[in-house]
Design a protein around this motif. Structure first.
Motif, PDB file in Angstrom:
ATOM      1  N   MET A 224     -37.905  74.411 -12.265  1.00  9.11           N
ATOM      2  CA  MET A 224     -39.238  74.907 -11.928  1.00  9.11           C
ATOM      3  C   MET A 224     -39.737  74.299 -10.625  1.00  9.11           C
ATOM      4  SD  MET A 224     -39.888  77.082 -14.273  1.00  9.11           S
ATOM      5  CE  MET A 224     -41.647  77.366 -14.085  1.00  9.11           C
TER       6      MET A 224
ATOM      7  N   HIS B 194     -37.406  79.756 -20.782  1.00 15.04           N
ATOM      8  CA  HIS B 194     -37.486  80.737 -19.703  1.00 15.04           C
ATOM      9  C   HIS B 194     -38.530  81.808 -20.015  1.00 15.04           C
ATOM     10  CE1 HIS B 194     -34.950  83.036 -16.497  1.00 15.04           C
ATOM     11  NE2 HIS B 194     -36.232  83.272 -16.369  1.00 15.04           N
TER      12      HIS B 194
ATOM     13  N   TYR C 132     -46.638  82.749 -16.405  1.00 20.32           N
ATOM     14  CA  TYR C 132     -46.788  83.382 -15.090  1.00 20.32           C
ATOM     15  C   TYR C 132     -47.567  84.690 -15.228  1.00 20.32           C
ATOM     16  CZ  TYR C 132     -45.508  85.369 -10.547  1.00 20.32           C
ATOM     17  OH  TYR C 132     -45.556  85.923  -9.301  1.00 20.32           O
TER      18      TYR C 132
ATOM     19  N   ALA D  28     -42.025  80.419 -19.693  1.00 23.88           N
ATOM     20  CA  ALA D  28     -42.428  80.282 -18.294  1.00 23.88           C
ATOM     21  C   ALA D  28     -42.888  81.629 -17.736  1.00 23.88           C
ATOM     22  CB  ALA D  28     -41.271  79.734 -17.465  1.00 23.88           C
TER      23      ALA D  28
ATOM     24  N   LEU E 177     -47.916  76.140 -21.135  1.00 22.71           N
ATOM     25  CA  LEU E 177     -46.467  76.322 -21.244  1.00 22.71           C
ATOM     26  C   LEU E 177     -45.952  75.786 -22.579  1.00 22.71           C
ATOM     27  CD1 LEU E 177     -43.708  77.054 -20.005  1.00 22.71           C
ATOM     28  CD2 LEU E 177     -43.664  74.754 -18.988  1.00 22.71           C
TER      29      LEU E 177
END
Length: 208
Positions: free
Chosen positions: A162, A91, A98, A94, A73
């Motif tokens: 988160m 954002h 993912y 993240a 991250l």
């Protein structure tokens, strides 16, 4: 020399992963309170001393996957375009993580649920997040070029968002994709930090 060093690092990574997987398996089977470092070391076919070279405790071994995701991250945030706002960079990073990981695997689910049930594991996870919070605040400060409490507040808010998203996801028994919940929570948290929600261009959802 470079080949030898590369092989050595790969061997270390394989050992860390083996210990992590052994710790998860034993904890699911027997419960965290009944699992010892010695049992984890035996299951991973290493000595107690070797375990100590890789992890300080069984909690650290259990959370190794979280540590890897945290490092990824931070790398993704640093790689975001300089013109992005700090919150949007958080954002987007993240979501990048993912997508790269293909969504949460079963180990992610197990770690999230174990952390909610065991105070010692949750405490260790929060300690890891404290270190991450400092790193994130530094990245935010570098991106914004400012000072004051804003970077620390934003980093803390992001990590809380988160954590809330992960808890909601497990509470809902994974009926919705984690990234959908993550977007909702981060959008809600974004209001003090961004001019508009992350997906302001998408159609508004219709309430039932």
């Amino acid at each position: 020399m470079e080949i030898t060093a590369g092989l050595r690092e790969r061997k270390k990574a394989e050992t860390r992963l083996a210990v992590h997987e052994a710790a998860l398996r034993l904890t699911v089977e027997h419960g965290l309170e009944h699992v010892t470092v010695e049992a984890i070391a035996d299951a991973a076919n290493i000595s107690r001393r070797t375990f100590s070279n890789y992890f300080a405790s069984k909690e650290d071994a259990l959370l190794y996957g979280d540590e890897q995701r945290i490092r990824l991250l931070v790398e993704r945030i640093r790689a975001r375009p300089a013109g992005e706002s700090a919150w949007r960079a958080l954002h987007e990073a993240a979501r990048d993580v993912y997508c790269q990981m293909g969504g949460p695997d079963r180990q992610w689910v197990i770690r999230a649920r174990l952390a909610k049930r065991h105070p010692s594991l949750l405490a260790r996870q929060l300690a890891n997040h404290t270190n991450l919070e400092r790193e994130l605040a530094q990245v935010i400060a570098e991106r914004d070029g400012g000072s004051g409490p804003r970077p620390q507040v934003m980093a803390a808010a992001f990590l809380v968002a988160m954590r809330i998203a992960t808890h909601l996801w497990t509470d809902e028994h994974e009926t919705r994709p984690l990234d959908e919940i993550m977007d909702d929570v981060l959008d809600e948290m974004a209001r003090p930090f961004d001019d508009r929600p992350f997906d302001a261009g998408r159609p508004a959802r219709q309430d039932a």
